[in-house]
Design an enzyme around this catalytic site. Structure first.
Site, PDB file in Angstrom:
ATOM      1  CG  PHE A 176     -28.836 -14.627 -54.347  1.00  0.00           C
ATOM      2  CD1 PHE A 176     -29.787 -15.013 -53.409  1.00  0.00           C
ATOM      3  CD2 PHE A 176     -27.658 -15.347 -54.420  1.00  0.00           C
ATOM      4  CE1 PHE A 176     -29.565 -16.090 -52.558  1.00  0.00           C
ATOM      5  CE2 PHE A 176     -27.426 -16.437 -53.581  1.00  0.00           C
ATOM      6  CZ  PHE A 176     -28.387 -16.801 -52.640  1.00  0.00           C
ATOM      7  N   GLY A 177     -28.647 -10.182 -53.495  1.00  0.00           N
ATOM      8  CA  GLY A 177     -27.620  -9.333 -52.873  1.00  0.00           C
ATOM      9  C   GLY A 177     -27.511  -9.671 -51.389  1.00  0.00           C
TER      10      GLY A 177
ATOM     11  CB  SER B  75     -29.757 -12.737 -59.060  1.00  0.00           C
ATOM     12  OG  SER B  75     -28.708 -11.813 -59.108  1.00  0.00           O
TER      13      SER B  75
ATOM     14  CB  ALA C 134     -37.581  -5.257 -52.265  1.00  0.00           C
ATOM     15  NE  ARG C 135     -37.065   1.669 -51.359  1.00  0.00           N
ATOM     16  CZ  ARG C 135     -36.480   1.356 -50.194  1.00  0.00           C
ATOM     17  NH1 ARG C 135     -36.926   0.330 -49.487  1.00  0.00           N
ATOM     18  NH2 ARG C 135     -35.472   2.072 -49.728  1.00  0.00           N
TER      19      ARG C 135
ATOM     20  CD  GLU D 124     -43.210   2.548 -47.897  1.00  0.00           C
ATOM     21  OE1 GLU D 124     -43.216   1.412 -48.421  1.00  0.00           O
ATOM     22  OE2 GLU D 124     -42.516   2.859 -46.904  1.00  0.00           O
TER      23      GLU D 124
ATOM     24  CG  HIS E 249     -40.485   0.819 -44.945  1.00  0.00           C
ATOM     25  ND1 HIS E 249     -40.454   1.545 -46.106  1.00  0.00           N
ATOM     26  CD2 HIS E 249     -39.275   0.206 -44.880  1.00  0.00           C
ATOM     27  CE1 HIS E 249     -39.288   1.390 -46.709  1.00  0.00           C
ATOM     28  NE2 HIS E 249     -38.542   0.560 -45.974  1.00  0.00           N
TER      29      HIS E 249
END
Ligand code: DGY
Length: 323
Positions: free
Chosen positions: A156-157, A179, A241-242, A271, A289
């Protein structure tokens, strides 16, 4: 005094490249060719600053290269999981990133994926292009509502909060999050956001789960076969995100068996290579991306690297120093 030598690993927006040329003795990657580990090692040996992008790997064996000239890695991107920051620290190399400037565009893209996945946008586009659409009918490509549904955010940034604002104020979505930290009271009040005590609690309650945690050994495969089983059968998973936060094969299995309704992905394990299992599934939306890929955001990211280099070479602490 001679200008610092700066090496940029990929092509940047031209307005930022022009500024780099004016300020530094810069080597640009005009062909925009992905570089090899040996080329990174050579850059570390021959340049004062190296500016990688988020898919240029700088593991310990690259950073530990002997006879380095490089003193700063000015990363073009907010995520820095591709750089071994412990090795950088041990080698007295400063690392900076570009936080803040890509928040809204990345949150916009997460909403894009959520809407596309919920409303079967990519599947519909493929159907029309393939000449397979036979006309409107009451049961054609029925999908899920977004308005009023529950959005569960993992992390939750900045980007998660920006997405929550769009979802709550724009689509009347209920916001829940998981979070390590409780949100500021003003943010929680504005979004009526509820913190879940555990990940399983969030996964069981959300209609849409959106990932916003950093890539790290701790978050690798956070979403796996077990966690996917906890999601609602009509839920969708969104990842901006990643890639390695999600176990790709487990997600492919869950989508194939309709254990969850759909997924929208912008990032992938390994990726740009993608697990081929995704390519034959109708219920996954795949983007390359694109999270921060607007001209103004990418320009702002480049300018942020420039500001960090200016601080560093001016003898000041760079504002976005991560190590
Ligand atoms: C970043 O900056 O980490 C993003 O993934 C780039 O879009």
């Amino acid at each position: 005094m001679s200008k610092p030598k700066v090496y940029v690993t990929r092509k940047w927006p031209s307005s930022v490249e022009e500024k780099l040329k004016a300020l530094y003795d810069v080597t640009l990657n005009t062909d925009d060719r992905p570089l090899t580990a040996d080329e990174f090692k050579s850059a570390l040996k021959n340049f004062d600053a190296v500016c990688p992008s988020v898919c240029d790997a700088f593991p310990a064996d690259v950073i530990n290269t002997a006879d380095k000239r490089c003193k700063i890695l000015g990363n073009f991107g907010v995520g820095f999981n591709h750089i071994d920051i412990h090795a950088a620290k041990a080698n007295n190399i400063v690392v900076t990133n570009t936080p803040g400037v890509l928040t809204e565009s990345t949150a916009d893209l997460a909403m894009t994926l959520l809407l596309m996945s919920a409303r079967r946008g990519a599947e519909g586009d493929r159907q029309v292009r393939a000449g397979q659409w036979t006309g409107w009918c009451p049961t054609h490509m029925l999908s899920s509502d977004v308005t009023g549904a529950t959005l569960g955010l993992i992390g939750f940034g900045r980007i998660a909060i920006a997405m929550a604002r769009k979802a709550h104020h724009g689509f009347g979505m209920k916001i829940i999050y998981f979070s390590p930290r409780t949100a500021d009271q003003s943010v929680a009040d504005e979004l009526k956001a509820e913190r879940c005590a555990t990940l399983p609690e969030l996964l069981a309650a959300a209609d849409y789960v959106s990932l916003h945690c950093p890539g790290s050994p701790e978050t690798r495969h956070l979403i796996n076969a077990d966690s996917l089983k906890l999601m609602k059968p009509l839920a969708h998973l969104i990842n901006t995100a990643r890639g390695d936060v999600v176990d790709s094969q487990a997600l492919i299995d869950a989508l194939q068996h309709r254990q969850i309704a759909g997924a929208g992905l912008d990032v992938y394990e390994g990726e740009p290579n993608i697990n081929p299992g995704f390519l034959t599934l109708d219920n996954v939306t795949l983007l390359p991306h694109l999270g921060s890929a607007t001209l103004s955001t990418r320009t702002a990211m480049g300018n942020r690297v420039l500001a960090n280099l200016a601080d560093f070479f001016g003898g000041k602490e760079p504002q976005d120093r991560v190590v």
